[in-house]
Write a protein that holds these residues in place. Structure first.
Motif, PDB file in Angstrom:
ATOM      1  N   ASP A 153       0.823  -1.207   0.000  1.00 45.84           N
ATOM      2  CA  ASP A 153       0.000   0.000   0.000  1.00 45.84           C
ATOM      3  C   ASP A 153       0.860   1.261   0.000  1.00 45.84           C
ATOM      4  OD1 ASP A 153      -2.376  -1.486   0.117  1.00 45.84           O
ATOM      5  OD2 ASP A 153      -2.279  -1.588   2.298  1.00 45.84           O
ATOM      6  N   ASP A 154       2.156   1.124   0.328  1.00 47.29           N
ATOM      7  CA  ASP A 154       3.039   2.280   0.483  1.00 47.29           C
ATOM      8  C   ASP A 154       4.401   1.972  -0.128  1.00 47.29           C
ATOM      9  OD1 ASP A 154       4.766   4.315   1.370  1.00 47.29           O
ATOM     10  OD2 ASP A 154       3.742   4.492   3.299  1.00 47.29           O
ATOM     11  N   LEU A 155       4.588   2.385  -1.372  1.00 47.29           N
ATOM     12  CA  LEU A 155       5.820   2.086  -2.103  1.00 47.29           C
ATOM     13  C   LEU A 155       7.042   2.711  -1.443  1.00 47.29           C
ATOM     14  CD1 LEU A 155       6.428   0.437  -4.672  1.00 47.29           C
ATOM     15  CD2 LEU A 155       6.585   2.603  -5.888  1.00 47.29           C
ATOM     16  N   HIS A 156       6.911   3.927  -0.965  1.00 45.03           N
ATOM     17  CA  HIS A 156       8.041   4.595  -0.320  1.00 45.03           C
ATOM     18  C   HIS A 156       8.482   3.838   0.929  1.00 45.03           C
ATOM     19  CE1 HIS A 156      10.709   7.753   1.063  1.00 45.03           C
ATOM     20  NE2 HIS A 156      10.073   7.730   2.229  1.00 45.03           N
ATOM     21  N   GLN A 157       7.532   3.452   1.761  1.00 43.78           N
ATOM     22  CA  GLN A 157       7.863   2.708   2.979  1.00 43.78           C
ATOM     23  C   GLN A 157       8.467   1.350   2.636  1.00 43.78           C
ATOM     24  OE1 GLN A 157       7.925   3.804   6.131  1.00 43.78           O
ATOM     25  NE2 GLN A 157       8.884   1.849   6.594  1.00 43.78           N
ATOM     26  N   ALA A 158       7.958   0.707   1.596  1.00 44.63           N
ATOM     27  CA  ALA A 158       8.507  -0.586   1.185  1.00 44.63           C
ATOM     28  C   ALA A 158       9.960  -0.444   0.747  1.00 44.63           C
ATOM     29  CB  ALA A 158       7.669  -1.175   0.051  1.00 44.63           C
ATOM     30  N   ARG A 159      10.265   0.626   0.021  1.00 45.49           N
ATOM     31  CA  ARG A 159      11.648   0.849  -0.401  1.00 45.49           C
ATOM     32  C   ARG A 159      12.548   1.028   0.824  1.00 45.49           C
ATOM     33  NH1 ARG A 159      14.239   4.561  -5.046  1.00 45.49           N
ATOM     34  NH2 ARG A 159      16.403   4.261  -4.415  1.00 45.49           N
ATOM     35  N   ASP A 200      16.705  -1.013   4.301  1.00 45.21           N
ATOM     36  CA  ASP A 200      17.079  -1.219   5.697  1.00 45.21           C
ATOM     37  C   ASP A 200      17.443  -2.677   5.966  1.00 45.21           C
ATOM     38  OD1 ASP A 200      17.381  -0.203   8.422  1.00 45.21           O
ATOM     39  OD2 ASP A 200      15.616  -1.420   8.877  1.00 45.21           O
ATOM     40  N   ALA A 201      16.823  -3.601   5.241  1.00 46.46           N
ATOM     41  CA  ALA A 201      17.079  -5.024   5.417  1.00 46.46           C
ATOM     42  C   ALA A 201      18.283  -5.509   4.609  1.00 46.46           C
ATOM     43  CB  ALA A 201      15.838  -5.825   5.039  1.00 46.46           C
ATOM     44  N   GLY A 202      18.924  -4.595   3.849  1.00 46.66           N
ATOM     45  CA  GLY A 202      20.109  -4.976   3.082  1.00 46.66           C
ATOM     46  C   GLY A 202      19.880  -5.192   1.605  1.00 46.66           C
ATOM     47  N   GLU A 213      17.832  -8.863  -3.386  1.00 45.72           N
ATOM     48  CA  GLU A 213      17.982  -9.217  -1.977  1.00 45.72           C
ATOM     49  C   GLU A 213      19.407  -9.735  -1.772  1.00 45.72           C
ATOM     50  OE1 GLU A 213      18.236 -12.575  -0.894  1.00 45.72           O
ATOM     51  OE2 GLU A 213      17.821 -13.498  -2.814  1.00 45.72           O
ATOM     52  N   PRO A 214      19.884  -9.813  -0.529  1.00 47.44           N
ATOM     53  CA  PRO A 214      21.277 -10.170  -0.277  1.00 47.44           C
ATOM     54  C   PRO A 214      21.735 -11.500  -0.878  1.00 47.44           C
ATOM     55  CG  PRO A 214      20.343  -9.223   1.706  1.00 47.44           C
ATOM     56  CD  PRO A 214      19.212  -9.394   0.723  1.00 47.44           C
TER      57      PRO A 214
END
Length: 112
Positions: A66-72, A77-79, A99-100
């Motif tokens: 629902d929130d592309l900015h927050q997902a980015r 933040d998760a690497g 992803e890592p």
């Protein structure tokens, strides 16, 4: 909310791919020009990209949010590393990330 609801595949013919899934399984295909087709599967949507410049190298699993900015922010933040900056497409907006472990995925949100 994060939910896998879309997988995009490279295709030599988006039209032929769409027609195949309509005929084989009765799923509705929506062409977006000659190079892209959306197929509404049972529980998940499939996309077929025939434009060689836009094709993913492998099937591209796409996560809805629902929130592309927050997902980015969460991805970074998760690497994860953003590999394709956010862009608009008919009905939404998305970005791609690695992803890592090396797999590329995408996150999208509706613009409706």
């Amino acid at each position: 909310m994060y939910k896998v609801d879309f997988v995009e595949f490279p295709s030599s013919s988006a039209t032929a791919s769409g027609q195949f899934f309509e005929k084989a399984f009765g799923w509705a295909a929506t062409p977006y020009g000659p190079d892209y087709a959306d197929v509404q599967g049972e529980g998940i949507t499939l996309g077929f990209q025939a434009d060689v410049a836009e094709q993913p190298g492998a099937p591209l699993v796409t996560v809805r949010t629902d929130d592309l900015h927050q997902a980015r922010l969460a991805v970074e933040d998760a690497g994860g590393v953003v590999t394709v900056e956010p862009f608009d497409f008919p009905g939404g907006r998305r970005f791609h990330f690695r992803e890592p472990g090396g797999s590329e995925l995408a996150v999208w949100c509706s613009t409706k």
